[in-house]
Design a protein around this motif. Structure first.
Motif, mmCIF file in Angstrom:
data_model
loop_
_atom_site.group_PDB
_atom_site.id
_atom_site.type_symbol
_atom_site.label_atom_id
_atom_site.label_comp_id
_atom_site.label_asym_id
_atom_site.label_seq_id
_atom_site.Cartn_x
_atom_site.Cartn_y
_atom_site.Cartn_z
ATOM 1 N N SER A 15 0.831 -1.210 0.000
ATOM 2 C CA SER A 15 0.000 0.000 0.000
ATOM 3 C C SER A 15 0.865 1.260 0.000
ATOM 4 O O SER A 15 0.622 2.188 -0.782
ATOM 5 N N ASN A 16 1.865 1.311 0.867
ATOM 6 C CA ASN A 16 2.741 2.487 0.932
ATOM 7 C C ASN A 16 3.507 2.690 -0.362
ATOM 8 O O ASN A 16 3.647 3.815 -0.848
ATOM 9 N N LYS A 17 3.993 1.607 -0.946
ATOM 10 C CA LYS A 17 4.758 1.684 -2.194
ATOM 11 C C LYS A 17 3.877 2.203 -3.336
ATOM 12 O O LYS A 17 4.257 3.124 -4.061
ATOM 13 N N LEU A 18 2.679 1.605 -3.492
ATOM 14 C CA LEU A 18 1.794 2.020 -4.578
ATOM 15 C C LEU A 18 1.323 3.457 -4.402
ATOM 16 O O LEU A 18 1.248 4.217 -5.368
ATOM 17 N N SER A 19 0.998 3.847 -3.165
ATOM 18 C CA SER A 19 0.573 5.231 -2.897
ATOM 19 C C SER A 19 1.693 6.203 -3.237
ATOM 20 O O SER A 19 1.450 7.259 -3.834
ATOM 21 N N GLY A 20 2.918 5.855 -2.851
ATOM 22 C CA GLY A 20 4.056 6.717 -3.145
ATOM 23 C C GLY A 20 4.278 6.894 -4.632
ATOM 24 O O GLY A 20 4.529 8.005 -5.103
ATOM 25 N N ILE A 21 4.179 5.791 -5.376
ATOM 26 C CA ILE A 21 4.358 5.864 -6.832
ATOM 27 C C ILE A 21 3.238 6.696 -7.461
ATOM 28 O O ILE A 21 3.485 7.598 -8.258
ATOM 29 N N ALA A 22 1.985 6.399 -7.084
ATOM 30 C CA ALA A 22 0.840 7.078 -7.696
ATOM 31 C C ALA A 22 0.825 8.570 -7.391
ATOM 32 O O ALA A 22 0.727 9.396 -8.299
ATOM 33 N N PHE A 23 0.903 8.912 -6.089
ATOM 34 C CA PHE A 23 0.767 10.314 -5.694
ATOM 35 C C PHE A 23 2.090 11.078 -5.714
ATOM 36 O O PHE A 23 2.086 12.302 -5.814
ATOM 37 N N GLY A 24 3.213 10.367 -5.649
ATOM 38 C CA GLY A 24 4.504 11.035 -5.629
ATOM 39 C C GLY A 24 5.178 11.139 -6.977
ATOM 40 O O GLY A 24 6.032 12.000 -7.182
ATOM 41 N N GLN A 25 4.807 10.235 -7.909
ATOM 42 C CA GLN A 25 5.474 10.222 -9.213
ATOM 43 C C GLN A 25 4.490 10.384 -10.368
ATOM 44 O O GLN A 25 4.588 11.336 -11.137
ATOM 45 N N VAL A 26 3.560 9.442 -10.501
ATOM 46 C CA VAL A 26 2.711 9.403 -11.703
ATOM 47 C C VAL A 26 1.816 10.637 -11.804
ATOM 48 O O VAL A 26 1.828 11.339 -12.829
ATOM 49 N N LEU A 27 1.010 10.910 -10.772
ATOM 50 C CA LEU A 27 0.062 12.031 -10.868
ATOM 51 C C LEU A 27 0.752 13.392 -11.015
ATOM 52 O O LEU A 27 0.319 14.196 -11.849
ATOM 53 N N PRO A 28 1.827 13.685 -10.265
ATOM 54 C CA PRO A 28 2.476 14.986 -10.457
ATOM 55 C C PRO A 28 3.064 15.173 -11.854
ATOM 56 O O PRO A 28 3.185 16.291 -12.333
ATOM 57 N N GLU A 29 3.451 14.059 -12.501
ATOM 58 C CA GLU A 29 4.072 14.147 -13.825
ATOM 59 C C GLU A 29 3.070 13.993 -14.969
ATOM 60 O O GLU A 29 3.431 14.145 -16.135
ATOM 61 N N ALA A 30 1.812 13.684 -14.645
ATOM 62 C CA ALA A 30 0.810 13.434 -15.694
ATOM 63 C C ALA A 30 0.405 14.735 -16.372
ATOM 64 O O ALA A 30 0.077 15.720 -15.717
ATOM 65 N N ASN A 31 0.416 14.715 -17.706
ATOM 66 C CA ASN A 31 0.018 15.893 -18.478
ATOM 67 C C ASN A 31 -1.386 15.783 -19.044
ATOM 68 O O ASN A 31 -2.022 16.798 -19.326
ATOM 69 N N ASN A 32 -1.882 14.549 -19.223
ATOM 70 C CA ASN A 32 -3.160 14.387 -19.921
ATOM 71 C C ASN A 32 -4.287 13.848 -19.035
ATOM 72 O O ASN A 32 -5.384 13.610 -19.516
ATOM 73 N N PHE A 33 -4.034 13.651 -17.725
ATOM 74 C CA PHE A 33 -5.108 13.224 -16.817
ATOM 75 C C PHE A 33 -4.801 13.730 -15.412
ATOM 76 O O PHE A 33 -3.664 14.101 -15.115
#
Length: 159
Positions: free
Chosen positions: A111-129
């Motif tokens: 849970s901690n790993k996935l949350s970190g990836i999603a909210f710490g990496q993917v969402l901040p870098e997302a340009n189209n969603f």
């Protein structure tokens, strides 16, 4: 970047037993401890086993949701049944979801790993969603080679 995708999901519901998180939303250590203490309690007192017994599949959901300006965290399962007045039916909308896949030595680590990836990496870098709120969940799907594997599901909208 880690393994993630955008997937269309039908509307679904999760029956959850929850706790209100008291830590500030920026206090990652405090939130993690509260979640860890909550999961330990629901495992020890049998509430998680009660949920698993009425689940329609083997998935265990760790759901985060803002309810009436409170940060809530739930242990949940997919089911048509109910267990008590303490439970909450959490509605996930039909639509596009950011799905991050991974594994960890424990459900908490996953849970901690996935949350970190999603909210710490993917969402901040997302340009189209973007994530615009609503419930999100880590879904513990099983064990493989001594690791817990699963996904994080976050409803998103196209920018």
């Amino acid at each position: 970047m880690e393994n993630y995708s955008l997937e269309e999901k039908d509307r679904f519901t999760v029956l959850g037993l929850g706790t209100e998180l008291q830590s500030d939303y920026t206090d990652f250590a405090g939130i993690s401890k509260e979640k860890s203490d909550f999961w330990l309690a629901v495992k020890e007192d049998g509430r998680l086993d009660t949920l698993k017994a009425i689940s329609t599949n083997d998935y265990i959901f760790a759901v985060n949701e803002a309810v009436n300006n409170k940060m809530m965290h739930y242990a949940g399962v997919m089911t048509e049944a109910t267990v008590s007045e303490e439970s909450r039916i959490i509605e996930f909308p039909k639509g596009e979801y950011l799905v991050v896949k991974g594994e960890g030595q424990t459900a908490e680590e996953l849970s901690n790993k996935l949350s970190g990836i999603a909210f710490g990496q993917v969402l901040p870098e997302a340009n189209n969603f973007a994530y615009v709120g609503g419930p999100n969940a880590t879904v513990e799907m099983g064990q493989r080679n001594g690791y817990v594997f699963g996904e994080m599901w976050i409803p998103v909208v196209r920018k």
